[in-house]
Structure formats: structure tokens, C-alpha cells
Design a protein around this motif. Sequence first.
Motif: not given
Length: 372
Positions: A248-253, A262-271, A310-317, A319-323
Motif C-alpha cells: 500500500g504505497a499509492m494514493n487511496v483511490n 486481489r484476494r486473501n491478501m497480506a497488505v504491507v503499508t506504513g504505520a 489481524p494487524v501486525l507491526k514490524v521493525d523492518h522497512d 522492502l525487507t518486509t516484502v522480501e
Amino acid sequence: MSSTLLIGSCDPFSGKSALVLGLARMLTRQGVPVRFGKPLATSLRLGRSGQDDGETRLIDDDVAFIGSMLGLAAANLLPSLDLQHPDTASDRLLAGSLSAGDRFTQLQQQLQAYPDGINLLEAAGSLSEGLLYGLSLSQLAQGLEAPVVLVHLWADSRSVEPLLQARSQLGERLAGVVLNAVNPEDVEEMNAEVVPAIERLGLPVFGVMPRSPLLRSVTVEELVERLGARVLCCPERLDLLVETLSIGAMNVNSAMEFFRRRRNMAVVTGADRTDIQLAALEASTQCLILTGVGEPLAQLISRAEELDVPVLKVDHDTLTTVEVIERAFGHVRLHESVKASYAMRLVEEHCRFERLLERLQLANGLAPQGRC
């Protein structure tokens, strides 16, 4: 005397457990007693043998799960001879011994003790794995004088080369192959054109199975462990299966339009991207993974709890999280009942084992198989 069949692969996570499940269910439905084991364990738990002498049996986690799915008795779960682990590998290397020793003899005696049925043994992940323990696929095939079925990931015609390498190692012990993770749109063409070409090379093909997002999926709990994440809400929903990854790095629209596809996603975005987070919760999202500094708003957590996401919080950036997440897809054990049930159905629909059963001398007296 019972027959023994080895299930192997050229590369790890190729679908061995899925094939074992489907083949074992077909055999049990035909009235053939089935026993299952992994001579070289990858994940081990201690089990009781059920014997009066209190003997301890080492049961691989995959063996225990498959046994539970198939309803196999504890006596039909064959113990492992060794554990594939850095510590045991170090011990083997420093000891300077590459033989399985007496344990291999014990395995032979154990298999020979059964008067009927079939012993399904899942070998290590690749052709070379297990050499340090004397338990590689070729060593097991030679020592047990057992045929081998390889399950192999197929991308394009170059994928045949590891199979040719396997044939050079296994020789006549290679009974045939099952091609896995084929693009669903290519299965028909594979069966019509590619399979006959592979068989002309001396490699019998028992089936062509399509790629499955479900079988490649990973639980939210697995992502929590791999990411070292904090679970901010819905810890009871960590068994949800993630099939796709979205960033989730684009504008909201744009994000809302993307998420709908998409289906059954994990969405990675900034806090700090509450707009993206809320949009993701309204789509087919199995978990939100928040990166960067700061904590999510209480409004976000409240909505996630309402929707059981579930909402998860990670310490990685990011890029690392996606990898880390991308490495997880297709590289986890098949330990969920929904995935196991689907794997058995895939094998039933896309594989035929008549030639294999004839080689194992199990065809006589069995009911007609149909698709299996």
C-alpha cells in the motif's frame, strides 16, 4: 512382503507431501494398508511407540500431520533415523562418517516385518540432501531396492534437465515423475505435447498438476514468526491463509481499485497510512502489516477487530518486509487441513498411477481406479 516406494524431488518444496497425501488416500480407499515415514526428518517431535518397553520414536512433524489427515494408526507412522539440523550435521561432519550405519539396517528390518501393503517414504528435499547422513534419495533407493517417484516443479522445457540428472543417478529405480505447479492454462497443452516428449526420453509421467495459490499460501502465524512481528489485534485469527501480497504505497483511490482485484491478501503499508489501512480492511485482506515508526490509530484497530483482521507491526522497512513474505510463499510445510484436502483432490483429478501400481505389484485385485 510389503512394497516400499520412495517419494523424492530435485528441489525442496516441490510438493512431495501433497503427492503422498493423494497417493496414500487412493491406496487406502482401495484397501491397501499404508505406512508412512521420513527417514531423514526436517522437524521432529518425540512420540511414544505405544509398546510396553517404553521405546521412544522420533516422528517427523510432516509424518504426524499426514498420519492424522489419513487416519493412520500410530504403528503405521514410521520413525525417522536422524534429524536434518545444523547441530546434527556438525556432529556428522566432525565424526567423519557418511554412513547411516546400523540405523539403516534397522529401517530395512522394520519395513520387511510388514506382510502386506505399502511403505511410503518421503526422501529429503533435493538429490544431494541427506548425503551427510547416508540417507540421500539415491542411497535409500539403492539400499532398499525401492522404486522412486519424483514430484517436480515445472516452469518450461528447461525444467526437464534436473529430471535427466535424477535419471542418471537413479537409473531403473526411477519409476516416473509427477509435474507440479504448471500454469493452469498450460496443463492441456502439457498433456498433449510435452508429456509424450518427456516419456520418449524414458521418463514415465504419472500426472500434471496445476499451480495452486492455496497450496503456496502461508498462514498469518507463519508471517508473524518470520517477521518477528507484534500482533496488535485478533491473535485468535492467525490461522488465516495469505495467498497474495500487496504493498500500500499509492494514493487511496488507486489502492482501493487495486485491492478489489486481489484476494486473501497480506497488505504491507506504513504505520502512518491510515487511509490505505482502512481501504485494505474493506477488501479481501487476511492481515495488515505495518512498517515504519509510530503506532496505528485506535480507529484502525477498532475496525480491524470488527472485521477479524489481524494487524501486525514490524521493525523492518517495507522492502525487507516484502522480501521476507515473498520468500515464505511456496516454502512452508503443508500443515493445514484445508490445504491437505485440496492437495488430495488435485492428485485425484490430475494423476493416474496404474503403471506405478503394476510395478509395485499392487494392481491385481484392486477395484477400478478411475482418476487417481
